[in-house]
Design a protein around this motif. Structure first.
Motif, PDB file in Angstrom:
ATOM      1  N   ILE A   1      11.547 -10.669   2.811  1.00  0.00           N
ATOM      2  CA  ILE A   1      10.693 -10.587   1.672  1.00  0.00           C
ATOM      3  C   ILE A   1      11.185 -10.344   0.257  1.00  0.00           C
ATOM      4  O   ILE A   1      11.986  -9.611   0.208  1.00  0.00           O
ATOM      5  N   GLU A   2      10.558 -11.054  -0.562  1.00  0.00           N
ATOM      6  CA  GLU A   2      11.458 -10.937  -1.948  1.00  0.00           C
ATOM      7  C   GLU A   2      10.028 -10.838  -3.145  1.00  0.00           C
ATOM      8  O   GLU A   2       9.266 -11.797  -3.151  1.00  0.00           O
ATOM      9  N   PRO A   3      10.162  -9.698  -3.778  1.00  0.00           N
ATOM     10  CA  PRO A   3       8.801  -9.402  -4.603  1.00  0.00           C
ATOM     11  C   PRO A   3       9.283 -10.671  -5.966  1.00  0.00           C
ATOM     12  O   PRO A   3      10.348 -10.606  -6.393  1.00  0.00           O
ATOM     13  N   ILE A   4       8.193 -11.038  -6.491  1.00  0.00           N
ATOM     14  CA  ILE A   4       8.140 -12.169  -7.541  1.00  0.00           C
ATOM     15  C   ILE A   4       7.584 -11.579  -8.758  1.00  0.00           C
ATOM     16  O   ILE A   4       6.629 -11.095  -8.742  1.00  0.00           O
ATOM     17  N   GLY A   5       8.667 -11.390  -9.883  1.00  0.00           N
ATOM     18  CA  GLY A   5       8.094 -10.607 -10.907  1.00  0.00           C
ATOM     19  C   GLY A   5       7.586  -9.278 -10.719  1.00  0.00           C
ATOM     20  O   GLY A   5       7.979  -8.494  -9.868  1.00  0.00           O
ATOM     21  N   SER A   6       7.004  -8.859 -12.007  1.00  0.00           N
ATOM     22  CA  SER A   6       6.604  -7.415 -11.876  1.00  0.00           C
ATOM     23  C   SER A   6       4.960  -7.084 -11.461  1.00  0.00           C
ATOM     24  O   SER A   6       4.094  -8.127 -11.421  1.00  0.00           O
TER      25      SER A   6
ATOM     26  N   GLN B   1      12.622  -1.611  -2.831  1.00  0.00           N
ATOM     27  CA  GLN B   1      13.597  -1.049  -1.707  1.00  0.00           C
ATOM     28  C   GLN B   1      13.118  -1.184  -0.455  1.00  0.00           C
ATOM     29  O   GLN B   1      14.000  -1.244   0.460  1.00  0.00           O
ATOM     30  N   ILE B   2      11.637  -0.848  -0.366  1.00  0.00           N
ATOM     31  CA  ILE B   2      11.283  -1.342   1.063  1.00  0.00           C
ATOM     32  C   ILE B   2      11.442  -2.642   1.297  1.00  0.00           C
ATOM     33  O   ILE B   2      11.896  -3.172   2.619  1.00  0.00           O
ATOM     34  N   GLY B   3      11.380  -3.894   0.554  1.00  0.00           N
ATOM     35  CA  GLY B   3      11.725  -5.244   0.774  1.00  0.00           C
ATOM     36  C   GLY B   3      12.881  -5.511   1.183  1.00  0.00           C
ATOM     37  O   GLY B   3      13.300  -6.498   1.899  1.00  0.00           O
TER      38      GLY B   3
ATOM     39  N   GLN C   1       0.781  -1.195   0.119  1.00  0.00           N
ATOM     40  CA  GLN C   1      -0.026   0.015  -0.080  1.00  0.00           C
ATOM     41  C   GLN C   1       0.868   1.274  -0.099  1.00  0.00           C
ATOM     42  O   GLN C   1       0.666   2.064  -0.841  1.00  0.00           O
ATOM     43  N   LYS C   2       1.973   1.275   0.558  1.00  0.00           N
ATOM     44  CA  LYS C   2       2.953   2.289   0.935  1.00  0.00           C
ATOM     45  C   LYS C   2       3.881   2.623  -0.478  1.00  0.00           C
ATOM     46  O   LYS C   2       3.877   3.764  -0.894  1.00  0.00           O
TER      47      LYS C   2
END
Length: 225
Positions: free
Chosen positions: A143-148, A113-115, A55-56
């Protein structure tokens, strides 16, 4: 004398077996406690924090885009006849596509950046007891973002006065994130809806737009990748 020694040796083996059995039971009990009590609590807490981070990230991206100028006028075209009646509401396909790409990129950068900093969870939450939740020093969960991120627009029409309609455009961004724990990984999908822009439309808006998803379809028929 020999029989006594054999009985003594057998007794030592039995004690050793008991100690090993007790240790195995304790280890199994700890693993079960972590698997069925601690992990679900940590994953639930992590998921709530990840949604807040998403959300941020989206909010920051939208703020940066909106601060550049009048987003609504760049996206929406309103055609009227000579009497001032609205005949068509359409989208600017080029601007909509550019906005979707930029928004996804900025939100993804913010989330990355947050992750990279991880999320902090008080160690008391690992106990599984409500009385200790939120207490003690914090443990960092990766935490790791996966994909876009994927982008979808949604419009909303609301009566704002006599012959006036408030038109809001919301953006929904979805991202897949992996929560990495020492004993488990959990993939979650975050969905964040934020108000993108709004404007008062003066004139009667045709029912074709008020009571259908035709405008949403026009906004979302544009490639996002």
């Amino acid at each position: 004398m020999r029989c006594f020694r054999e009985k003594k040796a057998l007794s030592i083996k039995q004690k050793t077996g008991i100690v090993i059995s007790v240790i195995l039971i304790i280890v199994i009990a700890i693993l079960c406690y972590i698997e069925f009590i601690v992990n679900p609590i940590i994953l639930q807490t992590s998921e709530a924090k990840v949604n807040a981070l998403a959300q941020k990230a989206v909010g920051s991206a939208i703020y940066e885009i909106v601060s550049d100028g009048n987003v609504y006028d760049n996206l929406i075209n309103i055609n009227k006849d000579t009497d001032g009646n609205i005949t068509m509401i359409s989208t600017n396909a080029i601007q909509m596509n550019l906005l979707a790409r930029r928004l996804s990129r900025l939100a993804q950068q913010n989330l990355d950046q947050i992750g990279s900093q991880g999320i902090q969870i008080p160690i008391g939450s690992f106990s599984g007891m409500p009385i200790f939740a939120g207490r003690g020093p914090s443990v960092t969960i990766t935490i790791e973002p996966i994909g876009s991120m994927s982008t979808k627009f949604q419009s909303e029409f609301t009566q704002a006065g006599v012959n006036q309609t408030l038109h809001r455009i919301y953006v929904n961004l979805s991202a897949n994130v992996s929560i990495v724990l020492p004993t488990a990984n959990q993939k979650i999908k975050t969905n964040t809806q934020v108000l993108m822009c709004e404007s008062i439309i003066v004139g009667k808006v045709p029912d074709a737009y008020l009571n259908s998803d035709s405008l949403d379809e026009m906004m979302n028929l544009i490639p996002r990748n």
